[in-house]
Design an enzyme around this catalytic site. Sequence first.
Site, PDB file in Angstrom:
ATOM      1  N   ASN A 128      50.083  76.273  33.478  1.00 26.50           N
ATOM      2  CA  ASN A 128      48.807  76.224  32.763  1.00 26.50           C
ATOM      3  C   ASN A 128      48.633  77.579  32.064  1.00 26.50           C
ATOM      4  O   ASN A 128      48.184  78.546  32.670  1.00 26.50           O
ATOM      5  CB  ASN A 128      47.683  75.973  33.776  1.00 26.50           C
ATOM      6  N   ARG A 142      50.061  72.038  31.038  1.00 28.59           N
ATOM      7  CA  ARG A 142      48.707  71.622  30.662  1.00 28.59           C
ATOM      8  C   ARG A 142      48.455  72.087  29.229  1.00 28.59           C
ATOM      9  O   ARG A 142      48.679  73.258  28.902  1.00 28.59           O
ATOM     10  CB  ARG A 142      47.690  72.279  31.585  1.00 28.59           C
ATOM     11  N   HIS A 154      38.684  68.335  29.438  1.00 34.74           N
ATOM     12  CA  HIS A 154      38.770  68.096  30.885  1.00 34.74           C
ATOM     13  C   HIS A 154      39.290  66.688  31.195  1.00 34.74           C
ATOM     14  O   HIS A 154      39.027  66.150  32.270  1.00 34.74           O
ATOM     15  CB  HIS A 154      37.393  68.220  31.585  1.00 34.74           C
ATOM     16  N   ARG A 157      28.231  78.648  27.574  1.00 29.68           N
ATOM     17  CA  ARG A 157      28.183  77.820  26.355  1.00 29.68           C
ATOM     18  C   ARG A 157      26.864  77.068  26.276  1.00 29.68           C
ATOM     19  O   ARG A 157      26.351  76.590  27.291  1.00 29.68           O
ATOM     20  CB  ARG A 157      29.341  76.813  26.364  1.00 29.68           C
ATOM     21  N   GLU A 185      43.934  68.493  38.813  1.00 31.43           N
ATOM     22  CA  GLU A 185      44.595  68.315  37.521  1.00 31.43           C
ATOM     23  C   GLU A 185      46.105  68.558  37.625  1.00 31.43           C
ATOM     24  O   GLU A 185      46.898  67.880  36.981  1.00 31.43           O
ATOM     25  CB  GLU A 185      43.976  69.273  36.488  1.00 31.43           C
TER      26      GLU A 185
END
Length: 401
Positions: free
Chosen positions: A7, A91, A181, A242, A386
């Site tokens: 990742n 990823r 996601h 955010r 994940e």
Amino acid sequence: MNVLVVNAGSSSLKYQLFDTTAGVVRAKGLCERIGIDGKIKHTNLESGAVYETEIAMPNHTVATKIVIDALTSAEYGSVKSMDEIEAVGHRVVHGGAYFSESVLVTDEVMAKLELCRDLAPLHTPAHIMGIEGCTEAMPGTPQVLVFDTAFHTASMPEKAYVYPVSYDMYEKYAVRRYGAHGTSHRYVAGECIKLLGGKAEGTKIITCHLGNGSSISAVKDGKVIDTSMGFTPLAGIEMGTRCGDIDPAIVPYIMNKTGMTPDEVNNYMNKKCGFLGVSGISSDCRDVCAAAKEGNHRAQLALDIVVYEIQKFIGAYTVAMGGLDAIVFTAGIGENDSAMRENVCKGLEFMGVDFDAEKNANRYSSATEISKPTSKVKVFMIPTNEELVIAKDTEAIVKAL
Ligand code: AMP
């Protein structure tokens, strides 16, 4: 099969070595401050040996070589040589409209990935360097890309992904909803379907991935029909830093007022808003919760906003799916913050959620039902994984070669 899951972020590289046959993680690690100075922490999960050092990492290619040295070390490594690693799974944050499933790395795939640079300017170059680093260090080892956007782009209907701006923006510049996601939503939705009886057909699930970045998806019959993140991961609910969905007219308005450039306002909305911007305290939910407990109004407001927004998405997606069987909470906040789960579910009794506050208050490390057995709509806490999805997809693609 030994699969290395990579990742690669803008200045970091996380990795896990899976034995997919035994279903165990053999080693894991993290390289940080790539391009600045560099440090690595590597853990052999079989022997417990830990290797931690500061070492120059001018780019991801060098970082990959350092990871390989760690994995093959006689002292703390897991394999004798890289030949024992049969495949690498990466990823990838953004696959644009090019990728709606995991793919084997080929020259053609790399050319398409180049076209995604604009859509994820911080992540795509890091992914490309991570892939090139592995190609150099393990020539001949097959590599697979698993995209954060794929679960969404594979099945979202046009009406959910086309924005009501002029259609040429979609045609010329690929402006549309992609979501993010996706690998996490896919994993927890899959686990939820198992808990609901194992048949995807007919299930209506809302998956809430609540972490530093957060997104909510409507998963009907095992497929995404809508998701809260959009063209970029800035959209949706309030997050750590955010802003999520805001009136788009705010953007030119604050640019005119403050003199911010497009890049500056983009940075502002990504890094200075959300929990941090509203509370003025921290982007970390734990700090905001602690301040709210001490009576800090803005910290409480930041939490009230996120709960309200999650509830609004749950309402909207229940209507979009024509009903609801289960709500799933996952990621840092969703897995650990029982108060957040309770506050979200508190107002949902009218739609058939009979929440078990007592059960919810405990900590769990595996999937747990936190609604009462009689609840019409089930509520689950499901830890995301994940990396496991990436390892499994990689194994499946490489085995089929
Ligand atoms: P993630 O991005 O999935 O790693 O999640 C990070 C977020 O999870 C941060 O905002 C953390 O504050 C939050 N988090 C982790 N543990 C807890 C906890 N016990 N209570 C509340 N928030 C938590």
